[in-house]
Scaffold this motif. Structure first.
Motif: not given
Length: 710
Positions: A573-584, A586-601
């Motif tokens: 499973y994974t968690i995807f987050q995104f923050e984007g748009g104006g920033y003072f 200028g502008y900012k784009l901040s994507p992030s991805l945090e996957p996790k994988w259980n391979l058996g016990a």
């Protein structure tokens, strides 16, 4: 219990037969339905232990998911069962004891009646204590026996009777189902089952456990290599350091409701590394406490001043600008006497660089008032340097359940320190806050808060995110719990805003308006989307990272936030987050991805990647920052594990590695082998050129606990 239990992981002895089972009921995805799978849960006790037995049946063998063996590993992917104790029946705090089909131990402590603050659960997942569990499983289900020392629970006996609140919870990931006792609705949010105020009261009679004294010496040896800039700042000098030193911790149960912890030459070499962060805000970064000495009943020492601000923040002790400072020793006591909670802490640290040897002291007291859900209290803190510097703080507070689920919180604090006027009648060294909130989340809930922080308020052993302000932070939320036929579990609209004014001229500092929609589904998808409207008034240049600087001025901007989490019940499973748009300006784009994988016990892999792309076209400035991390965990058994966490942060151009081997045959006995390294990736960015690594070390630490009974 009057007959013998064979502690083999299946509660089928005669001792269990006369005990009445606790009936579970569906908690999620739909509250009130009969559980889809049969559970037989029983509890008994004698002079020394509370015993919990569970027969957790399944209609299909594939429904049992046995994943994870490492102590305190927690994942929705795996089947779980646990018991929660509100040991003082204070309707606010509880201790959790959970296990899975492989028999791992997961324990934690809940505070603040399980009410989230700033989106974070008030749960201390690093708290550990002494207890045992055995499990087994077959085609019909999985089974467990817990043996929890009564002396680990901390309770109060009145006239031979002890009243505790209890709750049981079974998690079946194959069906995205959680079953609970007692019949606790899910209308208080995703952790409704962890609200001590909703637990079932149970009376234990004539508890008379022995009073244990746990004596835990440790031996540590290590080798460190470092490269440090010389006094002339012309070159880096290589150095080596060998360590061999002992230390000692003592935990003394003075009585069932009073515990004294003593420590000599405290060392935290085994503590896991913090996650790397890149700060794009004007707020200070907050890191959770992970060191065991500070964790037992840490909620006593909580004096929250709004958000994560606190009059006491234990990470101020033994750490200085990210570097460890030796703690020579000290003591920590917590107690419950009738309706009073009392906490005492005193520690002495060594000198470090330009920091003198210091003494840190805390005294905390709380008393139940008006009703069982309310208290009033006070705190005194001190930080005294051998060079004569001092920082003394005090505070008074109260949390009152006014009616229903509505709570009023009031807190006041002042700081007195060297080189200050220290006028107790002035607001300059003061901080106060008031907040009214409705904690129930179904339907309409709300919060309205007001805070003031004077220009002289500087808590020496506290935490503050921002200085010198007056602020208000109202919020509204409306939550729908979906009917059984809907794919949604629940969803809500949250309107949060805050406004900060600068002290002393009361000019605008910042304003934030954040409408957001959150959802969770019955098959464990979660997500949110929202808008953020910001006004920032900068009175001085804001340096994000050299050479990117936002100049003085007023800025208005609009951005968006998105979050999506795939089902945590899946092996990947994974968690995807995104923050984007104006920033003072200028502008900012901040994507992030945090996957996790259980391979058996036995194997778990994880990662994190975050990109912060910042552009200021009118000023021709730009910044790209990358944070990437890889985690690997191999669990040989519930006693033996190997983990590695490697992080890269382009803001500091460094790779930080933390590798740990742990052998934990029983609580209190540990062998750690830990390797840490900070490696530079851009050597010629400074003059003189940076070394390949700042430091690296390998440490071996062994602790063994001797238990004595009184």
């Amino acid at each position: 219990m009057n007959s013998t239990i064979v502690f083999d992981g299946k509660p089928d002895e005669a001792a269990w037969e006369h005990l009445e089972p606790f009936p579970l009921i569906s908690h999620i995805p739909v509250f009130g339905n009969p559980p889809s799978e049969k559970s037989v849960i029983k509890m008994g006790y004698d002079d020394q232990f509370v015993y919990v037995g569970g027969l957790l049946y399944v209609s299909d063998p594939s429904y049992v998911r046995a994943i994870g063996k490492k102590r305190d590993m927690n994942s929705q992917t795996c089947d779980w069962f646990g018991i929660s104790f509100d040991t003082y029946n204070d309707k606010e705090n509880s201790l959790l004891f959970f296990t899975n089909p492989l028999g791992l131990r997961w324990d934690g402590a809940v505070s603040n009646d399980g009410t989230p603050t700033m989106g974070q659960m008030p749960m201390n997942m690093d708290w550990n204590t002494f207890w045992e569990v055995n499990t087994s499983y077959d085609d019909l289900g999985w089974y467990l026996e817990m043996r929890i020392p009564i002396s680990s629970l901390r309770f109060q006996d009145i006239d031979g009777k002890t009243v505790m609140g209890i709750s049981f919870f079974r998690w079946i990931p194959a069906k995205n189902e959680g079953d609970v006792f007692p019949a606790i609705s899910n209308e208080w949010g995703p952790a409704s089952n962890l609200k001590p105020s909703l637990y079932e009261e149970v009376v234990f009679e004539k508890l008379s456990p022995k009073k244990p004294v746990h004596i835990t010496p440790y031996l540590l040896t290590g080798f460190e290599q470092q490269n440090e800039l010389n006094d002339a700042e012309t070159a880096y000098e290589y150095g080596e350091d060998y360590k061999f030193e002992p230390g000692l911790d003592i935990k003394y149960g003075i009585n069932p409701n009073t515990v004294l912890d003593l420590t000599i030459n405290t060392d935290f070499a085994q503590v896991e590394a913090d996650d790397q962060q890149f700060n794009l805000t004007r707020f200070s970064l907050f890191f959770e406490e992970k060191r065991k000495f500070f964790l037992e009943r840490s909620s006593i020492f909580d004096f929250s001043l709004g958000g994560q601000d606190n009059l006491f923040y234990s990470r101020q002790i033994g750490l200085y600008e990210g570097d460890p400072v030796r703690i020579w020793g000290g003591a920590r006591l917590n107690s419950r006497i009738n309706n009073w909670d009392i906490g005492l802490l005193n520690l002495q640290t060594a000198s470090f660089d330009d920091l003198p040897s210091e003494n840190f002291g805390v005294f905390r007291v709380k008393k139940r008032v008006f009703n069982e859900y309310s208290y009033m209290g006070g705190m005194v803190t001190s930080r005294l340097g051998v060079d004569g510097t001092y920082n003394i703080g005090y505070g008074v507070d109260g949390v009152v359940r006014v009616f229903g689920d509505d709570y009023l919180t009031l807190r006041w604090a002042q700081i007195f320190q060297d080189s200050a006027e220290n006028n107790p009648l002035s607001l300059d060294p003061s901080r106060f806050m008031v907040n009214w909130e409705r904690r129930k989340q179904e339907g309409l809930s709300y919060s309205a808060g007001f805070s003031y922080s004077g220009t002289g308020f500087d808590p020496g052993i506290g935490f503050k995110m921002i200085d010198d302000f007056v602020a208000s932070a109202p919020s509204l939320q409306y939550t729908w719990i979906s009917p059984e036929e809907s794919w949604l579990q629940s969803h809500y609209i949250w309107l949060f805003n805050y406004i900060f004014y600068r002290i002393p001229d009361y000019s605008l500092m910042m304003y934030n308006l954040n409408p957001t929609w959150f959802f969770s589904s019955k098959n464990s998808w979660m997500g949110s989307m929202g808008l953020v409207y910001r006004i920032d008034q900068l009175e001085e240049d804001f340096e994000i990272a050299d050479p990117v600087i936002v100049p003085v001025g007023r800025y208005r901007y609009l951005s968006a936030e998105l979050m999506l989490q795939t089902p945590g019940t899946s092996s990947f499973y994974t968690i995807f987050q995104f923050e984007g748009g104006g920033y003072f300006d200028g502008y900012k784009l901040s994507p992030s991805l945090e996957p996790k994988w259980n391979l058996g016990a036995s194997v778990e892999l994880g990662g994190i990647y975050r990109l912060d792309l910042i552009r200021f076209p009118d000023r021709n400035q730009s910044l790209n920052n990358h944070i990437a991390g890889l985690r690997a965990l191999y669990m040989f058994s519930t006693k033996l594990s190997f983990s590695a966490f490697v992080q890269y942060n382009s803001a500091i151009n460094k790779v930080i590695s933390n590798v740990r081997f742990r052998y934990n045959p029983k609580e209190g006995t540990d062998l750690y082998v830990v390797f840490n390294e900070g490696r530079n990736t851009w050597l010629d960015r400074e003059v003189p050129n940076l070394p390949v690594y700042d430091q690296r070390n390998i440490t071996v630490k062994f602790t063994y606990t001797f238990e004595m009974q009184r």
